[in-house]
Scaffold this motif. Sequence first.
Motif, PDB file in Angstrom:
ATOM      1  N   UNK A  34      -7.175  -4.926 -17.473  1.00 36.35           N
ATOM      2  CA  UNK A  34      -8.376  -4.142 -17.179  1.00 36.35           C
ATOM      3  C   UNK A  34      -8.035  -2.677 -16.900  1.00 36.35           C
ATOM      4  N   UNK A  35      -8.984  -1.827 -17.200  1.00 37.02           N
ATOM      5  CA  UNK A  35      -8.827  -0.438 -16.804  1.00 37.02           C
ATOM      6  C   UNK A  35      -9.152  -0.286 -15.329  1.00 37.02           C
ATOM      7  N   UNK A  36      -8.593   0.733 -14.707  1.00 32.32           N
ATOM      8  CA  UNK A  36      -8.867   0.937 -13.286  1.00 32.32           C
ATOM      9  C   UNK A  36      -8.565   2.369 -12.877  1.00 32.32           C
ATOM     10  N   UNK A  37      -9.113   2.714 -11.742  1.00 29.68           N
ATOM     11  CA  UNK A  37      -8.739   3.918 -11.000  1.00 29.68           C
ATOM     12  C   UNK A  37      -8.396   3.466  -9.597  1.00 29.68           C
ATOM     13  N   UNK A  38      -7.192   3.762  -9.171  1.00 27.62           N
ATOM     14  CA  UNK A  38      -6.786   3.457  -7.804  1.00 27.62           C
ATOM     15  C   UNK A  38      -6.824   4.752  -7.009  1.00 27.62           C
ATOM     16  N   UNK A  39      -7.785   4.846  -6.103  1.00 21.97           N
ATOM     17  CA  UNK A  39      -7.939   6.031  -5.279  1.00 21.97           C
ATOM     18  C   UNK A  39      -7.211   5.819  -3.953  1.00 21.97           C
ATOM     19  N   UNK A  40      -6.289   6.713  -3.634  1.00 19.47           N
ATOM     20  CA  UNK A  40      -5.480   6.590  -2.429  1.00 19.47           C
ATOM     21  C   UNK A  40      -5.931   7.633  -1.419  1.00 19.47           C
ATOM     22  N   UNK A  41      -6.189   7.180  -0.188  1.00 21.95           N
ATOM     23  CA  UNK A  41      -6.623   8.068   0.881  1.00 21.95           C
ATOM     24  C   UNK A  41      -5.631   8.023   2.031  1.00 21.95           C
ATOM     25  N   UNK A  42      -5.628   9.081   2.828  1.00 22.74           N
ATOM     26  CA  UNK A  42      -4.795   9.082   4.030  1.00 22.74           C
ATOM     27  C   UNK A  42      -5.601   8.506   5.187  1.00 22.74           C
ATOM     28  N   UNK A  43      -5.062   8.587   6.388  1.00 23.94           N
ATOM     29  CA  UNK A  43      -5.728   7.968   7.533  1.00 23.94           C
ATOM     30  C   UNK A  43      -6.883   8.793   8.094  1.00 23.94           C
ATOM     31  N   UNK A  44      -7.155   9.943   7.459  1.00 24.91           N
ATOM     32  CA  UNK A  44      -8.379  10.690   7.753  1.00 24.91           C
ATOM     33  C   UNK A  44      -9.400  10.490   6.636  1.00 24.91           C
ATOM     34  N   UNK A  45      -9.097   9.516   5.759  1.00 24.20           N
ATOM     35  CA  UNK A  45      -9.965   9.162   4.638  1.00 24.20           C
ATOM     36  C   UNK A  45     -10.123  10.302   3.629  1.00 24.20           C
ATOM     37  N   UNK A  46      -9.095  11.139   3.515  1.00 24.87           N
ATOM     38  CA  UNK A  46      -9.088  12.205   2.509  1.00 24.87           C
ATOM     39  C   UNK A  46      -8.355  11.728   1.256  1.00 24.87           C
ATOM     40  N   UNK A  47      -8.929  12.052   0.108  1.00 27.30           N
ATOM     41  CA  UNK A  47      -8.311  11.664  -1.161  1.00 27.30           C
ATOM     42  C   UNK A  47      -7.019  12.443  -1.368  1.00 27.30           C
ATOM     43  N   UNK A  48      -5.913  11.717  -1.608  1.00 22.90           N
ATOM     44  CA  UNK A  48      -4.629  12.395  -1.741  1.00 22.90           C
ATOM     45  C   UNK A  48      -3.913  12.115  -3.052  1.00 22.90           C
ATOM     46  N   UNK A  49      -4.200  10.983  -3.682  1.00 17.64           N
ATOM     47  CA  UNK A  49      -3.582  10.677  -4.978  1.00 17.64           C
ATOM     48  C   UNK A  49      -4.442   9.660  -5.716  1.00 17.64           C
TER      49      UNK A  49
END
Length: 244
Positions: A87-102
């Motif tokens: 399947x296709x996907x996007x894995x959104x990674x956030x830090x512990x302040x819920x900010x998008x980082x990668x």
Amino acid sequence: MTTVAVVTDQPKGGMEMGPVSQQLPASVEYLKGLDTIIVRQKMEIFEALSGVETKNRYQILNKDFQEIFFAREESNECERIMCSPTRGFRLNVTDNENKNIMRFIREFKYCTGCCCCAEGCCSMVVAAESPFGRNIGKIALANSKCDSHVRIFDSDDRHLFTIWVPCCFCQDGCCPADVIFPVTDPSLTTEVGKMAKVFRGCCVEAIGDADTFRLEIPHDLDLNKKILLIGAVFFIDYLRFEQK
């Protein structure tokens, strides 16, 4: 329910909206000096009981099992249910302040490719971004005569690392061991780190695909390379362990 401590001393700062930043997000600096990174998929009770594939979620932890980042999958429901490993996907990674980082992105493919055609029409490629929109490289399945292997490239398409995938992934009462994936330089002569799928116990392995991986790398490795190797963990999990 397992309680996980959360790292609270990540460097502060974040991304401003507007043009894509050419700098890594401040909280990614926490990866500096880390030589062990744990990636643990969250167990989804509905998936374990029903067998219906749900969106993956992962905790990214330090060696003390403190949560440093969190990854959430975005994907098409039909692809997840009918073609789970491809399947296709996007894995959104956030830090512990819920900010998008990668972010890690893969397009849907009808097949994963065998050893001989891994770089053809069935080629599996995961693009890596940090922050969102800033390309830092990719992880791709490569051709081989026997065992599958994965190549990691930087944003200029320079080959950085190769990860060999073992033929056997057996983990049960007769084989209660971690599955090791050596990380080498492009010449295959120098091992620069290793990845391991951690054995969780026979019962846990049997009821779901919420796997745990351990990444061991040099503590002074470049931050972009560390992010790409984290992406390689996700790549291998989807490629080989999303089929239960």
